[in-house]
Design a protein around this motif. Sequence first.
Motif, mmCIF file in Angstrom:
data_model
loop_
_atom_site.group_PDB
_atom_site.id
_atom_site.type_symbol
_atom_site.label_atom_id
_atom_site.label_comp_id
_atom_site.label_asym_id
_atom_site.label_seq_id
_atom_site.Cartn_x
_atom_site.Cartn_y
_atom_site.Cartn_z
ATOM 1 N N SER A 18 -0.042 0.493 -9.261
ATOM 2 C CA SER A 18 0.275 -0.875 -9.656
ATOM 3 C C SER A 18 -0.779 -1.309 -10.639
ATOM 4 O O SER A 18 -1.848 -0.713 -10.735
ATOM 5 C CB SER A 18 0.286 -1.813 -8.448
ATOM 6 N N SER A 31 -2.675 -4.856 -12.656
ATOM 7 C CA SER A 31 -2.843 -6.303 -12.721
ATOM 8 C C SER A 31 -3.978 -6.596 -13.665
ATOM 9 O O SER A 31 -4.781 -5.730 -13.977
ATOM 10 C CB SER A 31 -3.146 -6.882 -11.332
ATOM 11 N N THR A 38 -12.633 -8.321 -6.425
ATOM 12 C CA THR A 38 -12.370 -9.406 -7.377
ATOM 13 C C THR A 38 -12.216 -10.758 -6.697
ATOM 14 O O THR A 38 -12.439 -11.793 -7.328
ATOM 15 C CB THR A 38 -11.127 -9.113 -8.226
ATOM 16 N N SER A 39 -11.862 -10.774 -5.411
ATOM 17 C CA SER A 39 -11.775 -12.052 -4.706
ATOM 18 C C SER A 39 -13.155 -12.533 -4.279
ATOM 19 O O SER A 39 -13.454 -13.727 -4.328
ATOM 20 C CB SER A 39 -10.845 -11.946 -3.494
ATOM 21 N N GLU A 88 -8.407 -14.879 -12.256
ATOM 22 C CA GLU A 88 -7.874 -14.910 -10.914
ATOM 23 C C GLU A 88 -8.997 -14.993 -9.885
ATOM 24 O O GLU A 88 -10.055 -14.427 -10.027
ATOM 25 C CB GLU A 88 -7.058 -13.637 -10.642
ATOM 26 N N HIS A 89 -8.708 -15.687 -8.774
ATOM 27 C CA HIS A 89 -9.625 -15.743 -7.627
ATOM 28 C C HIS A 89 -11.008 -16.245 -8.012
ATOM 29 O O HIS A 89 -12.001 -15.881 -7.393
ATOM 30 C CB HIS A 89 -9.767 -14.363 -6.960
ATOM 31 N N SER A 145 -7.388 -8.790 -14.255
ATOM 32 C CA SER A 145 -8.382 -9.544 -13.511
ATOM 33 C C SER A 145 -9.260 -10.300 -14.478
ATOM 34 O O SER A 145 -9.739 -9.753 -15.447
ATOM 35 C CB SER A 145 -9.260 -8.607 -12.666
ATOM 36 N N PRO A 147 -10.073 -3.021 -4.859
ATOM 37 C CA PRO A 147 -10.142 -3.934 -6.013
ATOM 38 C C PRO A 147 -9.909 -5.395 -5.656
ATOM 39 O O PRO A 147 -10.592 -6.281 -6.187
ATOM 40 C CB PRO A 147 -9.042 -3.396 -6.939
ATOM 41 N N ASP A 148 -8.964 -5.676 -4.757
ATOM 42 C CA ASP A 148 -8.729 -7.065 -4.356
ATOM 43 C C ASP A 148 -9.921 -7.638 -3.611
ATOM 44 O O ASP A 148 -10.286 -8.802 -3.798
ATOM 45 C CB ASP A 148 -7.474 -7.163 -3.486
ATOM 46 N N LEU A 149 -10.527 -6.816 -2.742
ATOM 47 C CA LEU A 149 -11.726 -7.268 -2.031
ATOM 48 C C LEU A 149 -12.804 -7.656 -3.031
ATOM 49 O O LEU A 149 -13.418 -8.725 -2.929
ATOM 50 C CB LEU A 149 -12.250 -6.152 -1.126
ATOM 51 N N ARG A 156 -6.574 1.227 -1.877
ATOM 52 C CA ARG A 156 -5.718 0.118 -2.303
ATOM 53 C C ARG A 156 -6.368 -1.239 -2.104
ATOM 54 O O ARG A 156 -6.193 -2.163 -2.920
ATOM 55 C CB ARG A 156 -4.395 0.182 -1.525
ATOM 56 N N GLU A 157 -7.108 -1.409 -1.038
ATOM 57 C CA GLU A 157 -7.652 -2.722 -0.703
ATOM 58 C C GLU A 157 -8.926 -3.079 -1.468
ATOM 59 O O GLU A 157 -9.320 -4.240 -1.518
ATOM 60 C CB GLU A 157 -7.957 -2.796 0.803
#
Length: 280
Positions: free
Chosen positions: A4, A6, A123-124, A11-12, A8, A119-121, A116-117
Amino acid sequence: MTSSSSSSGSEHRSPVGTPRSVRLSFSDQIASIEADEIVGGWALSIGGIEQSHVDLEAPTHLVHEYLGRMAAVLETAWPRRQPLRIAHLGAGALTLARYVQVTRPGSAQVVIEIERELPDLVTSALPMPEGTDLEVVIGDAREELAAMAGRRFDAIVLDVFSGESSPAHLAATEFYREVLGHLESDGLLLVNVGDDAGQRFLAAQVRHLEDAAAAEGVAGVWTLTHVSLLETPADGNMVLLAGGALASPEVEDWRAAWLRAGPHPAAVLDPEETMRAFGR
């Protein structure tokens, strides 16, 4: 593997970092981001071992030595502030991607990360600098890079190795050839190799990368490291370089700049010196 993407940047966003943690589905380890009480900034740990450090107030502040050496290479191999197309194989806390955005605004960056988890961890908890153009791809580095047929980069950063426990399909001549094939003719591959005191894995990677560079008809392998790791082998990291950029007539000037930049005491080995040291 599925992938996927996205962007960055905005965001966040938050004014300061935020402690967070998550269990990673691929490795089944806990990834956590906590304030670094010693040097300031924020540290990403996976399985209780620090992997990356980020200073949100000063993204050019690079705590880990190998990142400082990589940054010095990027600063010399292309004109100052020229935007670059860079692929990062392995995300960490996106420390080098932040550095590139601040020093070379407008750079188009892509990161391939198997967790998977993660990059979100990251960047948030630790927002990327304003305007960052970052594509995130989830999956195996070799598979996802192969899916980018025809895509070329100025630089590719390979930061997935952890000594002899590294994935065998990535620590191979064939993979290095595939990576080099995604570089522009004057591009550059930067490889972080962490190893234990025996340096057997490092020596193997030098041979694999040298064979790949020769097969692809590009220059290699240069080594940047701490002098002590050459004098008395110990646990540590070395940066290996290969690619068409190293055929530049300015490469000896770059070498002098890399030595000045450190971290100190620094050592920079050209291909002949690298093979003499590690080509066993």
